[in-house]
Design a protein around this motif. Structure first.
Motif, mmCIF file in Angstrom:
data_model
loop_
_atom_site.group_PDB
_atom_site.id
_atom_site.type_symbol
_atom_site.label_atom_id
_atom_site.label_comp_id
_atom_site.label_asym_id
_atom_site.label_seq_id
_atom_site.Cartn_x
_atom_site.Cartn_y
_atom_site.Cartn_z
ATOM 1 N N ILE A 1 0.862 -1.179 0.000
ATOM 2 C CA ILE A 1 0.000 0.000 0.000
ATOM 3 C C ILE A 1 0.899 1.231 0.000
ATOM 4 N N VAL A 2 0.647 2.127 -0.930
ATOM 5 C CA VAL A 2 1.402 3.374 -1.026
ATOM 6 C C VAL A 2 0.449 4.507 -0.678
ATOM 7 N N ARG A 3 0.850 5.322 0.295
ATOM 8 C CA ARG A 3 0.046 6.470 0.726
ATOM 9 C C ARG A 3 0.867 7.738 0.548
ATOM 10 N N ARG A 4 0.224 8.769 0.024
ATOM 11 C CA ARG A 4 0.863 10.082 -0.089
ATOM 12 C C ARG A 4 0.030 11.069 0.710
ATOM 13 N N PHE A 5 0.727 11.885 1.496
ATOM 14 C CA PHE A 5 0.010 12.818 2.362
ATOM 15 C C PHE A 5 0.903 13.994 2.718
ATOM 16 N N HIS A 6 0.293 15.013 3.258
ATOM 17 C CA HIS A 6 1.007 16.211 3.689
ATOM 18 C C HIS A 6 1.749 15.901 4.988
ATOM 19 N N GLN A 7 2.906 16.514 5.184
ATOM 20 C CA GLN A 7 3.744 16.221 6.359
ATOM 21 C C GLN A 7 3.052 16.495 7.683
ATOM 22 N N ASP A 8 2.140 17.431 7.715
ATOM 23 C CA ASP A 8 1.489 17.726 8.991
ATOM 24 C C ASP A 8 0.574 16.582 9.446
ATOM 25 N N ARG A 9 0.294 15.623 8.577
ATOM 26 C CA ARG A 9 -0.509 14.442 8.927
ATOM 27 C C ARG A 9 0.346 13.233 9.301
ATOM 28 N N LYS A 10 1.649 13.373 9.208
ATOM 29 C CA LYS A 10 2.574 12.250 9.406
ATOM 30 C C LYS A 10 2.380 11.550 10.756
ATOM 31 N N ALA A 11 2.366 12.273 11.841
ATOM 32 C CA ALA A 11 2.260 11.656 13.170
ATOM 33 C C ALA A 11 0.953 10.887 13.320
ATOM 34 N N ASP A 12 -0.166 11.469 12.871
ATOM 35 C CA ASP A 12 -1.468 10.788 12.969
ATOM 36 C C ASP A 12 -1.501 9.514 12.135
ATOM 37 N N ILE A 13 -0.983 9.606 10.926
ATOM 38 C CA ILE A 13 -1.001 8.445 10.033
ATOM 39 C C ILE A 13 -0.087 7.346 10.570
ATOM 40 N N LEU A 14 1.092 7.692 11.051
ATOM 41 C CA LEU A 14 1.998 6.680 11.595
ATOM 42 C C LEU A 14 1.419 6.018 12.848
ATOM 43 N N HIS A 15 0.718 6.778 13.663
ATOM 44 C CA HIS A 15 0.076 6.221 14.855
ATOM 45 C C HIS A 15 -1.015 5.220 14.442
ATOM 46 N N SER A 16 -1.860 5.604 13.500
ATOM 47 C CA SER A 16 -2.915 4.702 13.024
ATOM 48 C C SER A 16 -2.327 3.471 12.350
ATOM 49 N N LEU A 17 -1.239 3.658 11.597
ATOM 50 C CA LEU A 17 -0.583 2.532 10.937
ATOM 51 C C LEU A 17 -0.007 1.560 11.962
ATOM 52 N N HIS A 18 0.576 2.090 13.020
ATOM 53 C CA HIS A 18 1.130 1.233 14.075
ATOM 54 C C HIS A 18 0.031 0.333 14.662
ATOM 55 N N ARG A 19 -1.137 0.887 14.884
ATOM 56 C CA ARG A 19 -2.272 0.109 15.403
ATOM 57 C C ARG A 19 -2.660 -0.982 14.402
ATOM 58 N N LEU A 20 -2.699 -0.630 13.110
ATOM 59 C CA LEU A 20 -3.030 -1.611 12.061
ATOM 60 C C LEU A 20 -2.006 -2.750 12.064
ATOM 61 N N GLN A 21 -0.734 -2.426 12.230
ATOM 62 C CA GLN A 21 0.304 -3.456 12.238
ATOM 63 C C GLN A 21 0.201 -4.351 13.471
ATOM 64 N N GLN A 22 -0.193 -3.793 14.596
ATOM 65 C CA GLN A 22 -0.384 -4.616 15.795
ATOM 66 C C GLN A 22 -1.513 -5.615 15.582
ATOM 67 N N ARG B 1 -9.293 -5.183 11.021
ATOM 68 C CA ARG B 1 -8.521 -4.495 9.982
ATOM 69 C C ARG B 1 -9.328 -3.349 9.395
ATOM 70 N N ASN B 2 -10.570 -3.611 9.088
ATOM 71 C CA ASN B 2 -11.398 -2.578 8.474
ATOM 72 C C ASN B 2 -11.613 -1.393 9.410
ATOM 73 N N ARG B 3 -11.700 -1.663 10.713
ATOM 74 C CA ARG B 3 -11.812 -0.550 11.670
ATOM 75 C C ARG B 3 -10.529 0.276 11.703
ATOM 76 N N CYS B 4 -9.393 -0.428 11.700
ATOM 77 C CA CYS B 4 -8.105 0.282 11.698
ATOM 78 C C CYS B 4 -7.930 1.087 10.405
ATOM 79 N N LEU B 5 -8.341 0.511 9.285
ATOM 80 C CA LEU B 5 -8.240 1.241 8.026
ATOM 81 C C LEU B 5 -9.152 2.463 8.010
#
Length: 186
Positions: free
Chosen positions: A12-33, A78-82
């Motif tokens: 999965i490739v995601r492109r986003f603005h840098q100001d969203r980086k922390a939120d997206i990485l936090h949500s991604l970490h939950r998805l990976q768990q 998974r769908n909730r995390c996504l």
């Protein structure tokens, strides 16, 4: 290996603005768990690149079979995390599954067991004969026959294992690869 038992990557490739980086990485970490607890989960990898104000995040999830990847994709967790991940504004998201990963790699050829046996026999005969002549020239005539045999066999094994077999295998692999690349694909 049955068709369903091949490892599968979900990229999965995601492109986003840098100001969203922390939120997206936090949500991604939950998805990976959540993914780590799924049957057939082999692991994941992230690659984040940043340019000026934009980020590109590549997520790779590996599962041991298409069936387990499909179970993961159908998972309510998974769908909730996504859904949580998708709440953050993103410029683009692309998703692709790969089963036949060998198609992505450059054409290479492997040496078969019979080819390795032929190479070993060749080098045992050649180096054994050469070492026998060298032993006759360099070892004193009073050198015990058992000691001579042990010394020559040890030297022969070391030469073949660490020098001749790797060198010959490398050359044969290169020749087979070059030949395979010249043959037109049907």
């Amino acid at each position: 290996m049955p068709n369903d038992a091949r490892p599968v990557l979900s990229i999965i490739v995601r492109r986003f603005h840098q100001d969203r980086k922390a939120d997206i990485l936090h949500s991604l970490h939950r998805l990976q768990q959540v993914a780590a607890d799924q049957p057939g989960y082999l692991g994941d990898h992230n690659s984040l690149s940043e340019e000026e104000t934009q980020c590109e995040l590549v997520n790779v999830f590996a599962f041991n079979s298409r069936k387990n990847l499909e179970r993961w994709e159908a998972s309510e967790l998974r769908n909730r995390c996504l859904a949580e991940l998708d709440r953050h504004p993103q410029k683009a998201t692309r998703h692709k599954d790969f089963e036949e990963l060998a198609r992505l790699l450059p054409q290479t050829s492997r040496i078969s067991k019979i080819e390795i046996v032929v190479i070993l026999i060749f080098w045992i005969l050649i180096s054994g004969t050469c070492l026998g002549y060298l032993g006759d020239l360099l070892l004193p005539t009073g050198f015990p026959a058992v000691g001579r045999s042990i010394l020559l066999v040890t030297i022969n094994v070391l030469l073949i294992s660490y020098l001749f077999l790797p060198w010959t295998s490398n050359i044969l692999t290169k020749l087979k690869t070059a030949r395979a690349e010249r043959v037109p694909k049907s």
